[in-house]
Design a protein around this motif. Structure first.
Motif, mmCIF file in Angstrom:
data_model
loop_
_atom_site.group_PDB
_atom_site.id
_atom_site.type_symbol
_atom_site.label_atom_id
_atom_site.label_comp_id
_atom_site.label_asym_id
_atom_site.label_seq_id
_atom_site.Cartn_x
_atom_site.Cartn_y
_atom_site.Cartn_z
ATOM 1 N N ASN A 274 0.830 -1.212 0.000
ATOM 2 C CA ASN A 274 0.000 0.000 0.000
ATOM 3 C C ASN A 274 0.865 1.264 0.000
ATOM 4 O O ASN A 274 0.482 2.280 -0.586
ATOM 5 N N LYS A 275 2.020 1.201 0.660
ATOM 6 C CA LYS A 275 2.925 2.353 0.690
ATOM 7 C C LYS A 275 3.432 2.659 -0.717
ATOM 8 O O LYS A 275 3.475 3.825 -1.141
ATOM 9 N N VAL A 276 3.826 1.620 -1.442
ATOM 10 C CA VAL A 276 4.285 1.805 -2.820
ATOM 11 C C VAL A 276 3.178 2.430 -3.662
ATOM 12 O O VAL A 276 3.401 3.394 -4.417
ATOM 13 N N MET A 277 1.969 1.893 -3.532
ATOM 14 C CA MET A 277 0.839 2.406 -4.314
ATOM 15 C C MET A 277 0.538 3.861 -3.959
ATOM 16 O O MET A 277 0.276 4.687 -4.840
ATOM 17 N N HIS A 278 0.589 4.183 -2.670
ATOM 18 C CA HIS A 278 0.282 5.546 -2.219
ATOM 19 C C HIS A 278 1.297 6.542 -2.771
ATOM 20 O O HIS A 278 0.924 7.632 -3.240
ATOM 21 N N LEU A 279 2.580 6.178 -2.718
ATOM 22 C CA LEU A 279 3.614 7.069 -3.235
ATOM 23 C C LEU A 279 3.431 7.320 -4.726
ATOM 24 O O LEU A 279 3.568 8.454 -5.211
ATOM 25 N N CYS A 280 3.092 6.272 -5.459
ATOM 26 C CA CYS A 280 2.884 6.418 -6.910
ATOM 27 C C CYS A 280 1.654 7.261 -7.204
ATOM 28 O O CYS A 280 1.663 8.094 -8.114
ATOM 29 N N GLN A 281 0.583 7.042 -6.449
ATOM 30 C CA GLN A 281 -0.644 7.804 -6.669
ATOM 31 C C GLN A 281 -0.425 9.286 -6.374
ATOM 32 O O GLN A 281 -0.958 10.151 -7.084
ATOM 33 N N GLN A 282 0.361 9.583 -5.338
ATOM 34 C CA GLN A 282 0.681 10.970 -5.033
ATOM 35 C C GLN A 282 1.445 11.627 -6.188
ATOM 36 O O GLN A 282 1.132 12.745 -6.601
#
Length: 417
Positions: A274-282
């Motif tokens: 989820n951290k990887v996904m959140h950073l990419c979405q940001q």
């Protein structure tokens, strides 16, 4: 007369490339999530199979059917998320390794029905069954590593390294659960089994140390809080390492406690994904919301502002206590101190990225050396790894040094005259 090139056109092209790159990272994160769950259910089926085999069919008979069903469901979900094959004319050369890893995983999974049949009939030893599961799971993890080896910025790259080192540590924990389950179920631990237990525990610690070096502080704190292993788990682990058979119900207690630990590790693993996904979405949101009519804005969004070269030489260690005044940093420090702090942070990030690249290169070197041993010596992947480790220990060198030396020598004999 041709028109003069305009900066905004190139900035717009760079913006589209960045959006495409971030979309690829998001798709990779989604696929890694499916692979993570698939590995988790495979690990549980492996442990359950060992108990069934070593209890001579007295324990976990119904559990096997449940585990197989869970794996089949997860496998269907995974297959739905695998990248579709484009027409041959549209294939990208850079996708070779990912497609090869997918093919290797699918080929390994083709052996699963026959493996289950042998386990059900108890016509296979628990060592052979465990090795077969290990091979299948490693092929899945190899795909994770390949998917994670993408063009990512510093924060995302660090999060990915934290993720796959943690996943490998969890796999060693899964092997430990299965191995000790076999020993407790059969009431017998061989010398090689006890030695392997010690090696698996050491391998877990090594992976978790690497994970701690790259993990987000919040996720690391979650893991450290959950990692407080129970005294009963540690007691049973010591029994397994010393070869003590335990009581009749020890196998069930061990499997429950080890499974609880692995389930907690899966929670942390999900947080990492989820951290990887959140950073990419940001990052994606930041790029997509940029003003496409302003070249200066586009330039700043796509490429962060360059630091002054002199700032590298002016960098000094940053004292966090300087900021403890309740004021915004830009009001609390002089411009010079602000530049020094920024330069120090960027230099630290450069060092971290260098370490990250070294970690990835070392893993690739070791994987290539293992592949050579498997191809020319007929070894399994696990046997190749143990041979590399044993050689490194005998020569008092790092495993990666032995692997690199092997690759260097191999080029002499495989190169054309």
């Amino acid at each position: 007369m041709s028109q003069s090139p305009h900066a905004v056109h190139y900035f717009l092209a760079a913006r589209e490339c960045e959006i495409s790159r971030l979309d690829n990272v998001l798709q990779a994160g989604k696929l890694i999530g499916q692979l993570s769950h698939f590995v988790h259910v495979l690990q549980r089926e492996r442990g359950s199979s060992n108990i069934w085999l070593c209890s001579e069919g007295l324990l976990f008979g119904e559990e096997l059917a449940h585990r197989a069903a869970a794996v089949s469901q997860s496998m269907n979900n995974l297959f739905a998320d695998l990248p579709a094959l484009p027409p041959a004319s549209a294939l990208q050369p850079g996708a070779f390794r990912v497609y090869h890893r997918i093919g290797s995983m699918l080929m390994a999974l083709e052996s699963l029905p026959e493996l289950r049949n042998q386990i059900h009939q108890r016509s296979i030893s628990h060592q052979q069954a465990m090795q077969s599961f290990n091979t299948i799971i490693q092929q899945v993890l190899n795909l994770v590593y390949e998917v994670a080896d993408i063009d990512a910025d510093g924060q995302v790259a660090s999060a990915l390294v934290a993720l796959f080192t943690f996943m490998q540590g969890k796999e060693y924990a899964g092997q430990e659960r299965a191995l000790a389950s076999a020993g407790f179920a059969s009431r017998n631990f061989s010398d090689s089994g006890r030695q392997l237990m010690v090696e698996l525990i050491a391998a877990q610690e090594s992976c978790l140390t690497s994970f701690a070096g790259f993990a987000d502080t919040g996720i690391l704190a979650t893991w450290l809080q959950q990692e407080g292993k129970s005294s009963e788990f540690e007691r049973l682990r010591r029994l397994a390492c010393t070869g003590a058979p335990g009581e009749e119900d020890t196998v069930l207690n061990w499997f429950a406690l080890a499974s609880q630990r692995l389930d907690l590790m899966k929670i942390v693993e999900d947080k990492l994904i989820n951290k990887v996904m959140h950073l990419c979405q940001q990052s994606l949101l930041r790029v997509q919301s940029s003003n496409t009519d302003d070249p200066q804005t586009l330039a700043g969004v796509i490429v962060p502002a360059e630091k002054p070269v002199a700032a590298y030489f002016a960098a000094t260690p940053h004292n966090e206590a300087d900021e403890d005044t309740g004021l915004p940093p830009q009001l609390n420090r002089s411009l010079l101190n602000l530049i020094q702090h920024q330069a120090h942070r960027l230099k630290t990030l450069d060092n971290e990225l260098a370490g990250l690249r070294a970690t990835l290169m070392e893993r690739k070197t070791i994987e290539q050396a293992k592949a050579l041993l498997m191809q020319y010596q007929g070894l399994t992947e696990e046997q190749a790894w143990h041979l590399l480790r044993k050689t490194a220990m005998n020569q008092n060198k790092k495993v990666v040094e032995i692997a690199q030396a092997m690759l260097d020598v191999s080029t002499v004999f495989t190169s054309s005259p």
